[in-house]
Design a protein around this motif. Structure first.
Motif, PDB file in Angstrom:
ATOM      1  N   THR A 167      45.602  31.689  -2.026  1.00  0.00           N
ATOM      2  CA  THR A 167      46.492  30.693  -1.282  1.00  0.00           C
ATOM      3  C   THR A 167      47.725  31.389  -0.618  1.00  0.00           C
ATOM      4  O   THR A 167      48.531  32.207  -1.477  1.00  0.00           O
ATOM      5  CB  THR A 167      46.879  29.391  -1.857  1.00  0.00           C
ATOM      6  N   SER A 168      48.273  30.971   0.561  1.00  0.00           N
ATOM      7  CA  SER A 168      49.384  31.532   1.131  1.00  0.00           C
ATOM      8  C   SER A 168      50.286  30.429   1.810  1.00  0.00           C
ATOM      9  O   SER A 168      49.435  29.580   2.573  1.00  0.00           O
ATOM     10  CB  SER A 168      49.263  32.789   1.676  1.00  0.00           C
ATOM     11  N   HIS A 193      47.570  28.534   3.896  1.00  0.00           N
ATOM     12  CA  HIS A 193      46.203  28.961   4.240  1.00  0.00           C
ATOM     13  C   HIS A 193      45.263  29.201   2.951  1.00  0.00           C
ATOM     14  O   HIS A 193      45.957  30.011   1.887  1.00  0.00           O
ATOM     15  CB  HIS A 193      46.123  30.387   4.977  1.00  0.00           C
ATOM     16  N   GLN A 223      42.141  31.012   1.226  1.00  0.00           N
ATOM     17  CA  GLN A 223      40.803  32.143   1.461  1.00  0.00           C
ATOM     18  C   GLN A 223      40.047  31.971   0.350  1.00  0.00           C
ATOM     19  O   GLN A 223      40.486  32.377  -0.989  1.00  0.00           O
ATOM     20  CB  GLN A 223      41.314  33.339   1.776  1.00  0.00           C
ATOM     21  N   SER A 255      32.585  34.214   3.091  1.00  0.00           N
ATOM     22  CA  SER A 255      34.205  34.253   2.993  1.00  0.00           C
ATOM     23  C   SER A 255      34.762  32.890   3.866  1.00  0.00           C
ATOM     24  O   SER A 255      34.294  32.761   5.042  1.00  0.00           O
ATOM     25  CB  SER A 255      34.529  35.619   3.808  1.00  0.00           C
ATOM     26  N   HIS A 299      37.691  30.451   4.901  1.00  0.00           N
ATOM     27  CA  HIS A 299      38.979  30.140   5.403  1.00  0.00           C
ATOM     28  C   HIS A 299      39.405  28.716   5.591  1.00  0.00           C
ATOM     29  O   HIS A 299      38.772  28.272   6.556  1.00  0.00           O
ATOM     30  CB  HIS A 299      39.641  31.086   6.529  1.00  0.00           C
ATOM     31  N   LEU A 338      42.388  26.003   6.497  1.00  0.00           N
ATOM     32  CA  LEU A 338      43.995  25.913   6.939  1.00  0.00           C
ATOM     33  C   LEU A 338      44.245  24.367   6.705  1.00  0.00           C
ATOM     34  O   LEU A 338      43.772  23.317   7.244  1.00  0.00           O
ATOM     35  CB  LEU A 338      44.316  26.027   8.495  1.00  0.00           C
ATOM     36  N   ALA A 355      48.680  28.741  14.139  1.00  0.00           N
ATOM     37  CA  ALA A 355      47.336  29.263  13.838  1.00  0.00           C
ATOM     38  C   ALA A 355      46.188  28.977  14.719  1.00  0.00           C
ATOM     39  O   ALA A 355      46.619  28.058  15.850  1.00  0.00           O
ATOM     40  CB  ALA A 355      46.698  28.519  12.749  1.00  0.00           C
ATOM     41  N   THR A 381      33.330  27.264  12.470  1.00  0.00           N
ATOM     42  CA  THR A 381      34.463  26.672  12.355  1.00  0.00           C
ATOM     43  C   THR A 381      34.344  25.085  12.386  1.00  0.00           C
ATOM     44  O   THR A 381      33.369  24.469  12.924  1.00  0.00           O
ATOM     45  CB  THR A 381      35.556  27.010  13.257  1.00  0.00           C
TER      46      THR A 381
END
Length: 329
Positions: free
Chosen positions: A38-39, A47, A49, A58, A60, A62, A97, A326
């Motif tokens: 996490t970031s 975010h 990942q 993979s 992602h 938000l 984003a 997405t």
């Protein structure tokens, strides 16, 4: 990869209130995966990942704290016509984003679903779901809505009016849109070099005075039957009239000034009628707040917490087959 549109979550300065930061919720859903990182993108925006070797996947995510932040969501599209394409990073520009959105029709790149930017309908909806962003001051609640998009608008010459049922979308065998049987379709130079011939329609060719697809005025140049394609250029507009709107088109004469307004609203998918303008969905559309931004939202995965994917026909190449995807919710 080239994409026609990006649904962008843009957080302006001061968009998040100074509340204590909570731990993001998304990582809890991926506790059994290989890794979760996490970031913090901005206060209230995280975010996440995820790497899962079982796919391998993979992922992602938000995550925006809706009780703390008011994101500005925009549907952006490159260029001045429907066929322009660009990478998501190029379209994103100054966004906090950017998420690529909707399928597009090859070879040119026209969005498959509706696309609305800042209240302007670049191309109208089909019967597939859309994601629409509404003005929270007009319709309090979630910043976006999902459901079936419906056109709402009229063209008027003095007291003589007809309904606008589509914008910049011809019927094609490769899309979910098979054409309208009643009402006006508005075409502007955004459609490209030409509007296809339509023997079932009545054509009104226009010279623009001012405005755009959302609201504008134009002078009638001619009114006839479109046996051949109509060439388009900057400052040109066309109405193709079907069904009862053909009578409205027959009453048009060179020199008439036509004014119009058109927007897109979202009605619950289960209320949408087979024919726009009829049934409970039409009543809802008449009262709904117009969307400020919109992109295609097909296929729909969940509705009220229940899976609905099996209720839709999705071509495997665009559904179950592996491909970057997405989602928003």
């Amino acid at each position: 990869m080239t994409l026609t549109a990006a649904l962008l979550a843009v957080l302006a300065t001061g968009a998040c209130r100074s509340l204590s930061t909570r731990a993001p919720i998304a990582p809890l859903s991926f506790a059994d995966t290989d890794s979760v990182a996490t970031s913090v993108v901005a206060p209230g925006v995280t975010h996440v990942q995820v790497i899962d070797g079982r796919g391998p996947w993979s992922i992602h995510v938000l995550e925006v704290e809706a009780d703390r932040c008011t994101p500005l969501l925009e549907a952006r599209k490159p260029g001045s016509d429907l066929h322009a394409r660009a990478t998501t990073s190029a379209i994103g520009g100054d966004a906090l984003a950017a998420i690529n959105a909707d399928f597009f029709i090859l070879p040119r790149g026209t969005p498959v679903g509706a696309h609305v930017t800042n209240g302007v309908v670049l191309t109208g909806p089909t019967d597939r779901p859309i994601v629409g962003v509404v003005d929270p001051t007009v319709s309090p609640g979630a910043p976006w809505q999902t459901g079936t998009g419906r056109m709402r608008g009229h063209a008027r010459v003095r007291d003589d009016s007809a309904a606008i049922t589509q914008v910049n979308r011809p019927a094609t065998p490769t899309s979910a849109y098979r054409g309208t049987t009643d009402g006006l379709t508005l075409y502007t130079a955004r459609i490209g070099d030409a509007v296809p011939a339509d023997s079932a329609a009545r054509r009104v060719v226009l010279t623009m005075i001012d405005g755009d697809e959302a609201a504008g005025r134009a002078v009638v140049v001619s009114a006839d039957s479109p046996a051949v394609a109509t060439g388009m250029s900057a400052g040109t507009g066309v109405f193709l009239a079907h069904g009862s709107a053909r009578d409205w088109a027959r009453r048009r004469s060179p020199g008439d000034t036509v004014a119009w307004r058109a927007d897109v609203v979202v009605v619950p998918t289960e209320w949408s009628s087979a024919a726009p303008g009829e049934g409970r969905g039409a009543q809802t559309a008449a009262m709904a707040a117009p969307v400020r931004e919109a992109v295609g939202g097909f296929p729909e995965l969940l509705r009220d917490g229940r899976p609905v994917l099996d209720q839709q026909r999705v071509v495997p190449a665009f559904g179950v087959n592996r491909h970057p995807r997405t989602a928003i919710g």
